[in-house]
Design an enzyme around this catalytic site. Structure first.
Site, PDB file in Angstrom:
ATOM      1  N   TYR A 128      -5.587   4.893  -7.415  1.00 45.75           N
ATOM      2  CA  TYR A 128      -5.815   4.813  -5.980  1.00 45.75           C
ATOM      3  C   TYR A 128      -7.089   4.012  -5.729  1.00 45.75           C
ATOM      4  CZ  TYR A 128      -5.426   5.965  -1.104  1.00 45.75           C
ATOM      5  OH  TYR A 128      -5.272   5.876   0.247  1.00 45.75           O
ATOM      6  N   TYR A 139       0.869  -1.173   0.000  1.00 40.98           N
ATOM      7  CA  TYR A 139       0.000   0.000   0.000  1.00 40.98           C
ATOM      8  C   TYR A 139       0.904   1.220   0.000  1.00 40.98           C
ATOM      9  CZ  TYR A 139      -3.374   3.432   1.659  1.00 40.98           C
ATOM     10  OH  TYR A 139      -4.175   4.541   1.792  1.00 40.98           O
TER      11      TYR A 139
END
Length: 171
Positions: free
Chosen positions: A124, A74
């Site tokens: 994203y 991430y």
């Protein structure tokens, strides 16, 4: 963006047209204390979260960092990747920035990371795109981004709610 993962029991994947990708391990940890405070989340508590999470995931998968051929982290902010590399034991605490130098995390490097661009350079999607890329890499369907001989891929997330990880392996 959009992503879909279809899960099936391992004993039911032999007749499928694609190379199966197996979930080898999972990890998750958060003590839930002061989780909304930035300094605590990213500076103080992240090391405990990452340590407990990685121990659980590596233990379940019966693997170590030496077994990982592809790493997906991430990366909502640029500091996430070096912190996750440190927290999951690929390098020592404080050495994450040095670890990512000199092509070490590029395709063809020692530990290719976020090969599709991750959240910062692809999309994203809160880590869903990382899952799709892990599957593509392990099926050897990533085209120009393909990591040679990719057999294992690890995804990890560290954020406001703690840490989570998934270990994948080529079936």
């Amino acid at each position: 963006g959009g992503a879909a993962l279809i899960l099936r029991r391992a004993d039911k994947v032999r007749d499928l047209p694609h190379t199966p990708v197996l979930v080898a391990g999972l990890g998750r940890y958060s003590d839930g204390v002061r989780h909304t405070q930035m300094a605590f989340r990213f500076l103080e508590d992240c090391w405990n979260n990452l340590k407990y999470d990685s121990d659980e995931c590596f233990g379940m998968a019966r693997m170590t960092t030496k077994d990982i051929t592809h790493f997906q982290a991430y990366d909502g902010f640029s500091f996430h990747l070096p912190v996750n590399l440190e927290g999951f034991g690929f390098c020592k605490r404080g050495e994450g920035l040095e670890f990512i130098q000199d092509g070490r995390i590029q395709i063809g490097g020692e530990l290719p990371c976020n090969t599709s661009g991750g959240l910062l350079s692809e999309s994203y999607m809160h880590g869903w795109n990382h899952q799709v890329e892990a599957v593509r890499q392990l099926r050897h369907e990533a085209g120009k981004r393909q990591v040679k001989n990719a057999e294992t891929s690890m995804y990890c997330h560290h954020g406001h709610w703690g840490s989570g990880s998934i270990m994948y392996r080529r079936g």
